[in-house]
Design a protein around this motif. Sequence first.
Motif, PDB file in Angstrom:
ATOM      1  N   SER A 218      -8.470  17.526 -15.210  1.00 32.95           N
ATOM      2  CA  SER A 218      -8.874  16.737 -16.376  1.00 32.95           C
ATOM      3  C   SER A 218     -10.352  16.893 -16.728  1.00 32.95           C
ATOM      4  N   THR A 221     -10.607  19.661 -19.313  1.00 31.25           N
ATOM      5  CA  THR A 221     -10.178  19.316 -20.676  1.00 31.25           C
ATOM      6  C   THR A 221     -11.149  18.326 -21.319  1.00 31.25           C
ATOM      7  N   ASP A 222     -11.810  17.517 -20.502  1.00 38.36           N
ATOM      8  CA  ASP A 222     -12.758  16.539 -21.043  1.00 38.36           C
ATOM      9  C   ASP A 222     -13.913  17.196 -21.793  1.00 38.36           C
ATOM     10  N   MET A 224     -13.770  20.167 -23.314  1.00 39.43           N
ATOM     11  CA  MET A 224     -13.300  21.099 -24.337  1.00 39.43           C
ATOM     12  C   MET A 224     -13.436  20.463 -25.716  1.00 39.43           C
ATOM     13  N   ASP A 225     -13.852  21.264 -26.692  1.00 45.64           N
ATOM     14  CA  ASP A 225     -14.040  20.762 -28.043  1.00 45.64           C
ATOM     15  C   ASP A 225     -12.902  21.126 -28.992  1.00 45.64           C
ATOM     16  N   SER A 226     -12.002  22.011 -28.545  1.00 44.13           N
ATOM     17  CA  SER A 226     -10.966  22.475 -29.462  1.00 44.13           C
ATOM     18  C   SER A 226      -9.775  23.028 -28.693  1.00 44.13           C
ATOM     19  N   PHE A 230      -9.117  25.469 -24.989  1.00 37.64           N
ATOM     20  CA  PHE A 230      -8.022  25.281 -24.031  1.00 37.64           C
ATOM     21  C   PHE A 230      -7.182  26.551 -23.932  1.00 37.64           C
ATOM     22  N   TRP A 359      -3.255  18.305 -30.366  1.00 33.08           N
ATOM     23  CA  TRP A 359      -4.452  18.596 -29.577  1.00 33.08           C
ATOM     24  C   TRP A 359      -4.977  17.336 -28.890  1.00 33.08           C
ATOM     25  N   GLN A 360      -4.977  16.234 -29.567  1.00 31.90           N
ATOM     26  CA  GLN A 360      -5.442  14.981 -28.973  1.00 31.90           C
ATOM     27  C   GLN A 360      -4.569  14.583 -27.795  1.00 31.90           C
ATOM     28  N   LYS A 363      -5.780  16.782 -24.910  1.00 25.50           N
ATOM     29  CA  LYS A 363      -7.123  16.462 -24.418  1.00 25.50           C
ATOM     30  C   LYS A 363      -7.134  15.151 -23.642  1.00 25.50           C
ATOM     31  N   THR A 364      -6.265  14.212 -24.018  1.00 22.17           N
ATOM     32  CA  THR A 364      -6.254  12.887 -23.382  1.00 22.17           C
ATOM     33  C   THR A 364      -5.076  12.716 -22.434  1.00 22.17           C
TER      34      THR A 364
END
Length: 372
Positions: A218, A221-222, A224-226, A230, A359-360, A363-364
């Motif tokens: 995690s 991924t925290d 990463m901007d896009s 990833f 994507w959200q 990321k989460t």
Amino acid sequence: MSFNAPARYFDGKTSAAQNVTVIIDDRDVILCKDGNLGDAFATLSRRDLLLCEKPHANSPLRLRRLRDDGMRIVFAKEDAKTVGDILCQGPVPVAVDEASGRAITRLTVGIIGFTALVGLVIWLAVPVAAQIFADLYPKQSEIAMGKSARDQILYTLGKLDDDFEVCEPTDQAYDAVDKIITQLGTNTPLGYDYEVTFVRSDIPNALALPGGQILVFSALTDIMDSPEAFTGVLAHEIGHSEMRHGLRNLFANSAITQLIRLISGGAMIFPAELALKQGYTRGMEREADAFALDSMQRANIRTTDTAILFAKLRDMMEKDHGGVDLPEMLSSHPDMNARITLFENATATGTVQIDAAEWQSLKTVCDDESDG
């Protein structure tokens, strides 16, 4: 004039040593029982003796008969220089066996040359042999090995870190991963059904295991901007799997360890082993980077976002090491600046075919409110 010094005496017939006191006069070397100058048991003419090496203050000095029968008188390094100077002077000086020094030099050069040759054989032959074994290894066995390795790693990490947890992605997150893998494989057919496991951890990392198993932490991924960033990481890990790096590493490391132990007589030469293993691993990392670039170019997915992610990782690494970047020799990955440049210079400009909500969800995936 005479000089006394303690020594170890080997008679040349057995391996046993005897502590003696040696009396050195102008013509003879007299051996007495340890500490008893009045109890001599051998008198050797200096004409019949030879120093095995030139006297040095920091190494023992050995004395033998001119006609070598195995007898040795060994003086401790503390007395070596003084004893040597006395023996080399006077009316009957004792000569130095120059051939012995040359033999030691030849032996040393021979050992260095042999070790270098074995190292070259390891460097060149082990990767080839490992590749052959990996190619012959049944794919189904590799897949089973990867699942077993994944379970063992997750179990071990859970025991070591109380905050560690396997995250449960939403259906939307699963769909997003499938779409990304499908897009990467559109023009680059993939050899495995990939399974991505997300784990909560403060280590910014991802890991490829044999048989299509990938772990994503995690903390990575925290930052990463896009989704393209990833995708770059995922493509890199897929590259490891497609080229069966896990198996090749397993076979190669086992071979390197055994060969190093063989040439070191069972004593591990850790720096040599580390250098060989790290060099082999760095080659794999470069191959995985090349695969990621190629597959993203074919799928028209921009790589500049991956370069930005690598720059963040580089800055974090420099901060963790007091502002000093680790040299490539000490890292299993190639030089980070070189990797950044590589991904910056690729020409693809497209995007990943997932929407903002998907994507959200990726990321989460390990956020508390997202865990199932």
